[in-house]
Write a protein that holds these residues in place. Structure first.
Motif, PDB file in Angstrom:
ATOM      1  N   HIS A  62      37.274   8.511  50.001  1.00 28.11           N
ATOM      2  CA  HIS A  62      38.082   7.948  48.910  1.00 28.11           C
ATOM      3  C   HIS A  62      37.803   8.634  47.319  1.00 28.11           C
ATOM      4  CE1 HIS A  62      40.563   4.635  47.112  1.00 28.11           C
ATOM      5  NE2 HIS A  62      40.362   5.206  46.224  1.00 28.11           N
ATOM      6  N   HIS A  87      40.071  10.924  44.093  1.00 31.92           N
ATOM      7  CA  HIS A  87      41.194  11.511  43.788  1.00 31.92           C
ATOM      8  C   HIS A  87      41.066  12.731  43.154  1.00 31.92           C
ATOM      9  CE1 HIS A  87      43.629   7.566  44.406  1.00 31.92           C
ATOM     10  NE2 HIS A  87      42.425   7.294  44.243  1.00 31.92           N
ATOM     11  N   HIS A  98      45.809   1.284  48.942  1.00 34.40           N
ATOM     12  CA  HIS A  98      44.876   0.551  47.947  1.00 34.40           C
ATOM     13  C   HIS A  98      45.277  -0.896  47.839  1.00 34.40           C
ATOM     14  CE1 HIS A  98      43.822   4.563  46.520  1.00 34.40           C
ATOM     15  NE2 HIS A  98      43.262   4.081  45.529  1.00 34.40           N
ATOM     16  N   HIS A 124      39.445   0.232  48.587  1.00 34.22           N
ATOM     17  CA  HIS A 124      38.870  -0.981  47.570  1.00 34.22           C
ATOM     18  C   HIS A 124      38.673  -2.283  48.588  1.00 34.22           C
ATOM     19  CE1 HIS A 124      38.506   1.476  43.943  1.00 34.22           C
ATOM     20  NE2 HIS A 124      39.801   1.660  44.127  1.00 34.22           N
ATOM     21  N   ASP A 145      35.678   7.541  44.056  1.00 33.28           N
ATOM     22  CA  ASP A 145      37.152   7.297  43.613  1.00 33.28           C
ATOM     23  C   ASP A 145      37.472   8.069  42.485  1.00 33.28           C
ATOM     24  OD1 ASP A 145      39.624   5.846  43.463  1.00 33.28           O
ATOM     25  OD2 ASP A 145      38.869   4.047  42.217  1.00 33.28           O
TER      26      ASP A 145
HETATM   27 ZN   LIG Z   1      41.555   5.269  44.347  1.00 33.37          ZN
END
Ligand SMILES: [Zn+2]
Length: 336
Positions: free
Chosen positions: A18, A20, A195, A219, A276
Protein backbone atom coordinates in the motif's frame (compact mmCIF):
# COMPACT_ATOMS: atom_id res chain seq x y z
CA UNK A 1 13.29 7.02 18.53
CA UNK A 2 16.96 7.07 17.66
CA UNK A 3 18.26 6.65 14.13
CA UNK A 4 19.88 3.29 14.99
CA UNK A 5 16.50 1.63 15.47
CA UNK A 6 15.48 2.58 11.92
CA UNK A 7 18.83 1.44 10.52
CA UNK A 8 18.46 -1.94 12.23
CA UNK A 9 15.41 -2.69 10.05
CA UNK A 10 16.77 -1.30 6.81
CA UNK A 11 18.48 -4.47 5.60
CA UNK A 12 15.42 -6.69 6.18
CA UNK A 13 13.59 -7.70 3.00
CA UNK A 14 10.09 -6.20 2.92
CA UNK A 15 6.89 -6.43 0.94
CA UNK A 16 4.94 -3.19 0.50
CA UNK A 17 1.39 -3.45 -0.82
CA UNK A 18 0.00 0.00 0.00
CA UNK A 19 1.93 2.98 -1.34
CA UNK A 20 0.59 5.84 -3.50
CA UNK A 21 2.84 7.34 -6.16
CA UNK A 22 1.49 10.89 -5.81
CA UNK A 23 1.91 11.05 -2.03
CA UNK A 24 5.34 9.43 -1.97
CA UNK A 25 7.53 12.12 -3.49
CA UNK A 26 10.65 12.72 -1.41
CA UNK A 27 12.56 16.01 -1.40
CA UNK A 28 15.12 14.44 -3.73
CA UNK A 29 12.41 13.20 -6.06
CA UNK A 30 10.74 16.64 -6.31
CA UNK A 31 14.14 18.31 -6.77
CA UNK A 32 14.68 16.00 -9.76
CA UNK A 33 11.41 17.25 -11.25
CA UNK A 34 11.71 20.93 -10.25
CA UNK A 35 15.43 21.73 -10.19
CA UNK A 36 16.20 24.36 -7.58
CA UNK A 37 13.04 24.00 -5.49
CA UNK A 38 13.87 24.96 -1.91
CA UNK A 39 13.33 22.53 0.93
CA UNK A 40 10.97 25.08 2.55
CA UNK A 41 8.75 25.02 -0.53
CA UNK A 42 8.92 21.23 -0.60
CA UNK A 43 7.85 20.87 3.04
CA UNK A 44 5.05 23.40 2.52
CA UNK A 45 3.60 21.83 -0.65
CA UNK A 46 4.40 18.10 -0.56
CA UNK A 47 4.30 17.15 3.13
CA UNK A 48 1.15 17.08 5.26
CA UNK A 49 1.21 18.48 8.83
CA UNK A 50 1.97 15.92 11.53
CA UNK A 51 -1.60 16.17 12.76
CA UNK A 52 -4.36 16.78 10.26
CA UNK A 53 -7.97 17.43 11.32
CA UNK A 54 -9.11 14.25 9.60
CA UNK A 55 -8.73 12.24 6.40
CA UNK A 56 -10.45 14.89 4.26
CA UNK A 57 -8.03 17.54 5.58
CA UNK A 58 -5.04 15.25 4.86
CA UNK A 59 -6.28 14.66 1.31
CA UNK A 60 -5.84 18.37 0.46
CA UNK A 61 -2.09 17.86 0.33
CA UNK A 62 -1.47 15.68 -2.75
CA UNK A 63 -2.59 18.56 -5.03
CA UNK A 64 0.93 19.89 -5.79
CA UNK A 65 2.22 16.42 -6.58
CA UNK A 66 -0.68 15.69 -8.92
CA UNK A 67 0.00 18.98 -10.76
CA UNK A 68 3.62 17.91 -11.18
CA UNK A 69 2.79 14.46 -12.50
CA UNK A 70 1.18 15.41 -15.80
CA UNK A 71 3.83 14.44 -18.35
CA UNK A 72 5.30 11.12 -19.42
CA UNK A 73 8.75 12.28 -18.41
CA UNK A 74 7.75 13.35 -14.89
CA UNK A 75 5.66 10.25 -14.26
CA UNK A 76 8.54 8.02 -15.27
CA UNK A 77 11.16 9.95 -13.29
CA UNK A 78 8.97 10.01 -10.17
CA UNK A 79 8.33 6.28 -10.23
CA UNK A 80 11.98 5.39 -10.90
CA UNK A 81 13.16 7.54 -7.99
CA UNK A 82 10.47 6.14 -5.67
CA UNK A 83 11.53 2.56 -6.43
CA UNK A 84 15.19 3.50 -5.89
CA UNK A 85 14.26 4.78 -2.44
CA UNK A 86 12.20 1.67 -1.73
CA UNK A 87 15.16 -0.51 -2.68
CA UNK A 88 17.32 1.40 -0.18
CA UNK A 89 14.55 0.74 2.37
CA UNK A 90 14.82 -3.05 1.84
CA UNK A 91 11.65 -3.44 -0.24
CA UNK A 92 11.84 -6.49 -2.53
CA UNK A 93 8.27 -6.49 -3.83
CA UNK A 94 5.82 -3.62 -4.16
CA UNK A 95 2.46 -2.75 -5.62
CA UNK A 96 2.51 0.99 -6.33
CA UNK A 97 -0.89 2.63 -6.83
CA UNK A 98 -2.16 5.74 -8.59
CA UNK A 99 -5.38 7.05 -10.12
CA UNK A 100 -4.75 7.37 -13.88
CA UNK A 101 -7.60 9.87 -14.34
CA UNK A 102 -5.79 12.39 -12.11
CA UNK A 103 -2.90 12.64 -14.57
CA UNK A 104 -4.74 13.73 -17.75
CA UNK A 105 -4.98 17.48 -17.08
CA UNK A 106 -2.28 18.53 -19.52
CA UNK A 107 -2.96 16.43 -22.57
CA UNK A 108 -1.97 12.85 -21.74
CA UNK A 109 -4.66 10.25 -22.35
CA UNK A 110 -5.41 7.83 -19.53
CA UNK A 111 -4.00 5.02 -21.69
CA UNK A 112 -0.75 6.96 -22.07
CA UNK A 113 -0.54 7.51 -18.31
CA UNK A 114 -0.88 3.81 -17.56
CA UNK A 115 1.39 2.65 -20.37
CA UNK A 116 4.09 5.14 -19.27
CA UNK A 117 3.99 3.87 -15.69
CA UNK A 118 3.91 0.21 -16.77
CA UNK A 119 7.07 0.77 -18.82
CA UNK A 120 8.63 2.74 -15.96
CA UNK A 121 7.89 -0.04 -13.47
CA UNK A 122 9.69 -2.58 -15.68
CA UNK A 123 12.63 -0.21 -15.96
CA UNK A 124 12.61 0.34 -12.19
CA UNK A 125 12.62 -3.39 -11.57
CA UNK A 126 15.61 -3.88 -13.86
CA UNK A 127 17.46 -0.97 -12.33
CA UNK A 128 16.72 -1.57 -8.63
CA UNK A 129 15.87 -5.26 -8.44
CA UNK A 130 12.59 -4.47 -6.67
CA UNK A 131 9.79 -6.53 -8.22
CA UNK A 132 7.35 -3.72 -9.09
CA UNK A 133 3.69 -4.03 -10.00
CA UNK A 134 0.88 -1.51 -10.31
CA UNK A 135 -2.61 -1.02 -8.86
CA UNK A 136 -5.01 1.45 -10.47
CA UNK A 137 -7.19 3.54 -8.16
CA UNK A 138 -10.65 4.77 -8.80
CA UNK A 139 -11.75 7.45 -6.33
CA UNK A 140 -14.75 7.62 -4.03
CA UNK A 141 -16.02 10.88 -5.52
CA UNK A 142 -15.78 9.63 -9.11
CA UNK A 143 -18.87 8.90 -11.23
CA UNK A 144 -19.76 5.43 -12.55
CA UNK A 145 -18.15 6.21 -15.94
CA UNK A 146 -14.82 7.21 -14.37
CA UNK A 147 -14.74 4.04 -12.30
CA UNK A 148 -15.58 1.96 -15.36
CA UNK A 149 -12.82 3.72 -17.32
CA UNK A 150 -10.37 2.85 -14.52
CA UNK A 151 -11.26 -0.85 -14.53
CA UNK A 152 -11.12 -0.89 -18.34
CA UNK A 153 -7.55 0.43 -18.14
CA UNK A 154 -6.64 -2.09 -15.45
CA UNK A 155 -7.86 -4.99 -17.56
CA UNK A 156 -6.24 -3.63 -20.72
CA UNK A 157 -2.85 -3.39 -19.03
CA UNK A 158 -3.04 -6.54 -16.89
CA UNK A 159 -0.32 -8.22 -18.95
CA UNK A 160 1.88 -5.12 -18.66
CA UNK A 161 2.16 -5.04 -14.88
CA UNK A 162 -1.21 -3.83 -13.58
CA UNK A 163 -2.24 -6.47 -11.04
CA UNK A 164 -5.22 -4.94 -9.23
CA UNK A 165 -7.92 -2.32 -8.80
CA UNK A 166 -8.33 -0.08 -5.74
CA UNK A 167 -10.90 2.38 -4.44
CA UNK A 168 -9.32 5.36 -2.65
CA UNK A 169 -10.03 8.90 -1.33
CA UNK A 170 -12.62 10.31 1.06
CA UNK A 171 -14.69 7.56 2.69
CA UNK A 172 -17.56 10.04 3.09
CA UNK A 173 -18.77 9.23 -0.46
CA UNK A 174 -21.05 6.28 -1.17
CA UNK A 175 -19.88 3.04 -2.80
CA UNK A 176 -22.73 2.97 -5.31
CA UNK A 177 -20.88 4.51 -8.25
CA UNK A 178 -18.15 1.85 -7.99
CA UNK A 179 -20.19 -1.33 -7.77
CA UNK A 180 -20.29 -1.84 -11.58
CA UNK A 181 -16.48 -1.44 -11.88
CA UNK A 182 -15.80 -3.92 -9.10
CA UNK A 183 -18.33 -6.30 -10.63
CA UNK A 184 -16.52 -6.07 -13.95
CA UNK A 185 -13.22 -6.83 -12.21
CA UNK A 186 -14.78 -9.85 -10.49
CA UNK A 187 -16.21 -11.13 -13.79
CA UNK A 188 -12.70 -11.01 -15.20
CA UNK A 189 -11.19 -12.67 -12.12
CA UNK A 190 -9.16 -9.51 -11.53
CA UNK A 191 -8.01 -8.84 -7.94
CA UNK A 192 -9.28 -5.83 -5.99
CA UNK A 193 -8.57 -3.95 -2.81
CA UNK A 194 -10.43 -0.95 -1.36
CA UNK A 195 -9.78 1.73 1.26
CA UNK A 196 -12.21 1.45 4.21
CA UNK A 197 -12.32 1.48 8.00
CA UNK A 198 -9.97 4.43 8.28
CA UNK A 199 -12.01 7.63 8.58
CA UNK A 200 -15.21 5.68 9.13
CA UNK A 201 -15.76 2.80 11.49
CA UNK A 202 -16.21 -0.97 11.10
CA UNK A 203 -19.49 -0.54 9.19
CA UNK A 204 -17.52 0.90 6.27
CA UNK A 205 -15.40 -2.27 6.14
CA UNK A 206 -18.46 -4.52 6.26
CA UNK A 207 -20.28 -2.62 3.52
CA UNK A 208 -17.18 -2.47 1.32
CA UNK A 209 -16.75 -6.25 1.63
CA UNK A 210 -20.43 -6.81 0.94
CA UNK A 211 -20.83 -4.49 -2.07
CA UNK A 212 -17.38 -4.54 -3.70
CA UNK A 213 -16.02 -7.93 -2.60
CA UNK A 214 -12.30 -6.99 -2.47
CA UNK A 215 -9.70 -9.54 -1.35
CA UNK A 216 -7.93 -6.91 0.74
CA UNK A 217 -8.84 -3.74 2.60
CA UNK A 218 -6.67 -0.61 2.62
CA UNK A 219 -6.34 0.33 6.31
CA UNK A 220 -9.40 -1.37 7.87
CA UNK A 221 -7.88 -0.53 11.24
CA UNK A 222 -11.15 0.54 12.84
CA UNK A 223 -12.43 -3.03 12.37
CA UNK A 224 -11.13 -3.53 15.90
CA UNK A 225 -14.24 -1.75 17.19
CA UNK A 226 -16.38 -4.73 16.12
CA UNK A 227 -15.19 -8.14 17.48
CA UNK A 228 -17.56 -10.00 15.16
CA UNK A 229 -16.00 -8.27 12.12
CA UNK A 230 -12.49 -9.09 13.40
CA UNK A 231 -13.44 -12.78 13.64
CA UNK A 232 -14.88 -12.67 10.12
CA UNK A 233 -11.73 -11.02 8.70
CA UNK A 234 -9.54 -13.66 10.33
CA UNK A 235 -11.75 -16.53 9.24
CA UNK A 236 -11.99 -15.42 5.59
CA UNK A 237 -8.35 -14.31 5.41
CA UNK A 238 -9.30 -10.79 4.33
CA UNK A 239 -5.95 -8.99 4.37
CA UNK A 240 -5.59 -5.52 5.92
CA UNK A 241 -2.98 -3.18 4.43
CA UNK A 242 -2.11 -1.26 7.60
CA UNK A 243 -0.32 2.12 7.40
CA UNK A 244 0.45 3.06 11.01
CA UNK A 245 1.96 6.58 10.80
CA UNK A 246 -0.58 7.65 8.19
CA UNK A 247 -3.35 6.76 10.68
CA UNK A 248 -1.70 8.90 13.37
CA UNK A 249 -1.47 11.80 10.94
CA UNK A 250 -5.17 11.61 10.02
CA UNK A 251 -6.10 11.34 13.70
CA UNK A 252 -7.52 7.78 13.64
CA UNK A 253 -5.30 7.04 16.67
CA UNK A 254 -3.58 9.59 18.85
CA UNK A 255 -0.39 7.63 19.46
CA UNK A 256 1.31 4.48 18.22
CA UNK A 257 0.69 2.50 21.42
CA UNK A 258 -3.05 3.00 20.81
CA UNK A 259 -2.91 1.77 17.21
CA UNK A 260 -5.00 -1.36 16.55
CA UNK A 261 -2.33 -3.17 14.49
CA UNK A 262 -1.10 -5.27 17.40
CA UNK A 263 -4.58 -6.30 18.58
CA UNK A 264 -5.63 -7.20 15.03
CA UNK A 265 -2.45 -9.22 14.56
CA UNK A 266 -2.95 -11.08 17.86
CA UNK A 267 -6.55 -11.80 16.80
CA UNK A 268 -5.21 -13.68 13.78
CA UNK A 269 -6.07 -11.15 11.08
CA UNK A 270 -3.82 -11.29 8.01
CA UNK A 271 -2.13 -7.90 7.73
CA UNK A 272 0.91 -6.06 6.46
CA UNK A 273 2.81 -2.91 7.41
CA UNK A 274 2.87 -0.14 4.78
CA UNK A 275 3.75 3.54 4.41
CA UNK A 276 0.75 4.84 2.38
CA UNK A 277 2.45 8.14 1.45
CA UNK A 278 6.20 8.24 1.96
CA UNK A 279 6.40 11.95 1.14
CA UNK A 280 3.21 13.24 2.69
CA UNK A 281 3.94 11.36 5.91
CA UNK A 282 7.77 11.58 5.71
CA UNK A 283 8.29 7.94 6.50
CA UNK A 284 9.86 4.70 5.27
CA UNK A 285 8.96 1.10 5.92
CA UNK A 286 12.07 0.71 8.10
CA UNK A 287 10.80 3.59 10.22
CA UNK A 288 7.32 2.05 10.47
CA UNK A 289 8.87 -1.24 11.63
CA UNK A 290 10.95 0.57 14.23
CA UNK A 291 7.90 2.45 15.54
CA UNK A 292 5.89 -0.77 15.85
CA UNK A 293 8.78 -2.61 17.49
CA UNK A 294 9.06 0.23 19.97
CA UNK A 295 5.31 0.44 20.69
CA UNK A 296 4.48 -3.28 20.82
CA UNK A 297 7.77 -5.16 21.15
CA UNK A 298 7.43 -6.89 17.79
CA UNK A 299 10.44 -9.06 16.96
CA UNK A 300 12.01 -10.16 13.68
CA UNK A 301 9.73 -13.21 13.83
CA UNK A 302 6.64 -10.95 13.84
CA UNK A 303 7.94 -8.97 10.86
CA UNK A 304 8.73 -12.17 8.98
CA UNK A 305 5.18 -13.40 9.63
CA UNK A 306 3.54 -10.17 8.49
CA UNK A 307 5.73 -10.12 5.37
CA UNK A 308 4.69 -13.71 4.62
CA UNK A 309 1.06 -12.63 5.00
CA UNK A 310 1.69 -9.66 2.70
CA UNK A 311 3.22 -11.88 0.02
CA UNK A 312 0.39 -14.37 0.33
CA UNK A 313 -2.14 -11.53 -0.10
CA UNK A 314 -0.21 -9.88 -2.94
CA UNK A 315 -1.71 -9.93 -6.41
CA UNK A 316 1.30 -11.69 -7.96
CA UNK A 317 0.75 -15.00 -9.77
CA UNK A 318 1.88 -17.94 -7.61
CA UNK A 319 5.03 -18.79 -9.59
CA UNK A 320 6.31 -15.24 -9.10
CA UNK A 321 5.32 -15.32 -5.42
CA UNK A 322 7.71 -18.23 -4.97
CA UNK A 323 10.60 -16.23 -6.42
CA UNK A 324 9.92 -13.38 -3.99
CA UNK A 325 9.33 -15.80 -1.10
CA UNK A 326 12.80 -17.23 -1.50
CA UNK A 327 14.38 -13.77 -1.24
CA UNK A 328 12.20 -12.94 1.74
CA UNK A 329 13.02 -16.06 3.74
CA UNK A 330 16.71 -15.84 2.96
CA UNK A 331 16.86 -12.30 4.31
CA UNK A 332 15.42 -13.29 7.68
CA UNK A 333 17.37 -16.49 8.10
CA UNK A 334 20.83 -15.36 7.09
CA UNK A 335 22.96 -14.13 9.97
CA UNK A 336 23.11 -10.33 10.19
ZN1 LIG B 1 -3.97 4.82 0.85
Amino acid sequence: MGPTSVISFQHLPKIELHVHLDTSLSLENVQGLIPGISSDDYYRDYVAPKHCRDLADFLRFPISAIALLQSRENLEMALLQLVREMSFDGVIYTEIRFAPLLHIDQGLTSDEVVSTLCTASKKAEMESGVVTRILLCTLRHFEVEQSMETVRLALKFREQGVVGLDLAADEGYSLNAHIPAFRMAAENNFPCTAHAGEARGPASVSETLEFLGPRRIGHGVRSIEDPELVRMLAQHRIHLEVCPSSNLQTGVFSKMTQHSIDALYRAGVSLSVNTDGRGLTQTTLSREYALIAQAFGWTMEDFLLTNRMALQASFLPSAMKEVVRERLEKGYHSPH
